[in-house]
Enzyme design. Structure first.
Site, PDB file in Angstrom:
ATOM      1  N   SER A   1      33.824 -56.069 -20.572  1.00 18.78           N
ATOM      2  CA  SER A   1      32.901 -57.201 -20.539  1.00 18.78           C
ATOM      3  C   SER A   1      33.669 -58.506 -20.386  1.00 18.78           C
ATOM      4  CB  SER A   1      32.081 -57.240 -21.826  1.00 18.78           C
ATOM      5  OG  SER A   1      31.369 -58.458 -21.943  1.00 18.78           O
TER       6      SER A   1
ATOM      7  N   TYR B   1      32.508 -57.482 -30.958  1.00 22.96           N
ATOM      8  CA  TYR B   1      32.227 -56.869 -29.653  1.00 22.96           C
ATOM      9  C   TYR B   1      33.286 -57.285 -28.637  1.00 22.96           C
ATOM     10  CZ  TYR B   1      29.793 -56.146 -25.185  1.00 22.96           C
ATOM     11  OH  TYR B   1      29.458 -55.779 -23.902  1.00 22.96           O
TER      12      TYR B   1
END
Length: 252
Positions: free
Chosen positions: A138, A151
């Protein structure tokens, strides 16, 4: 039909980016095994893809899930040629105050689960010529911000592991590449955005391309990286598919 007679295992593939990758692979001749935790969603996804799709449920945080999925691919389709590590979760929270059970869950799924999946799949992939792995990371792993710290840390770790795996698995004939996906229109993103006010607006303002991605726009470059004819000399690379998010706020 770039992937005719090739079999792919795709984690976290009942919806979103994982399903888009599965659908694109099937459209180009592949057989796919979908994994995830929700049996009903997996059955519906595989049903929509037709006889070229199979599924197996389980929590990717449990290493046994990866071994069962690889065994299922070999029994169902005769081997495993491609692996897409897509499973991941975002539990929003400020790092210093986030409950440790949430921290551990994100690490278990995003990082430990991916490591376990690659380890389980490597022996099967090594049996095939032109084997390849794609790891879905990501853009948040490249650009820290409040509310997504754990995350982002797991996704940054995957970016470190991609070239590591490429070095380690290259002698076994397995290419490993990754993508840093920007904010993408998926059910998972919608759930996360609801918990982080202004997330979508902030990302779009920072992007050079002033919108968020579709899942198909992430899937297409992933297929290029998996294709031994188109990217057979590419390994250890990480492609940014983020609409220019990583270029910085100077384009806002």
């Amino acid at each position: 039909m770039r992937f005719d007679s090739r079999t792919a295992l795709i984690t976290g593939s009942s919806e979103g980016i994982g399903y888009a990758i599965a659908a694109a692979l099937v459209a180009e001749g592949a057989q796919v095994v979908l994994t995830g935790r929700r049996e009903k969603a997996l059955a519906e996804a595989a049903g929509a893809l037709g006889p070229a799709a199979a599924w197996i449920s389980g929590d990717i945080a449990d290493p046994a899930t990866a071994h069962r999925a690889v065994d299922h691919a070999e029994r169902q389709f005769g081997g495993l040629d491609l692996l897409v590590c897509n499973a991941g979760i975002l539990i929003p929270g400020v790092v210093f105050a986030q409950p440790m059970d949430e921290v551990n869950r994100v690490i278990d799924v995003n990082l430990r689960g991916t490591i376990a999946t690659v380890a389980a799949a490597a022996p099967a992939l090594a049996k095939q010529s032109g084997a390849a792995i794609a790891v879905i990371s990501s853009s948040i792993g490249r650009k820290p911000g409040p509310g997504t710290g754990v995350y982002g840390a797991t996704k940054a770790a995957l970016q470190y592991l991609v070239p590591t795996w490429a070095s380690e698995l290259g002698p076994m004939g397995i290419r490993v590449n990754g993508v840093c996906a920007g904010i993408t229109e998926t059910p998972g993103f919608r759930a996360g955005a609801a918990a982080i006010p202004g997330l979508e607006q902030g990302v779009v303002a920072t992007n050079v391309i002033k919108r968020i991605a579709t899942a198909d726009e992430v899937a297409a470059p992933v297929l290029t990286l998996l294709d031994s004819a188109g990217a057979g000399f590419v390994t250890g690379s990480i492609w940014d598919i983020d609409g220019g998010f990583g270029l910085g706020a100077q384009h806002a």
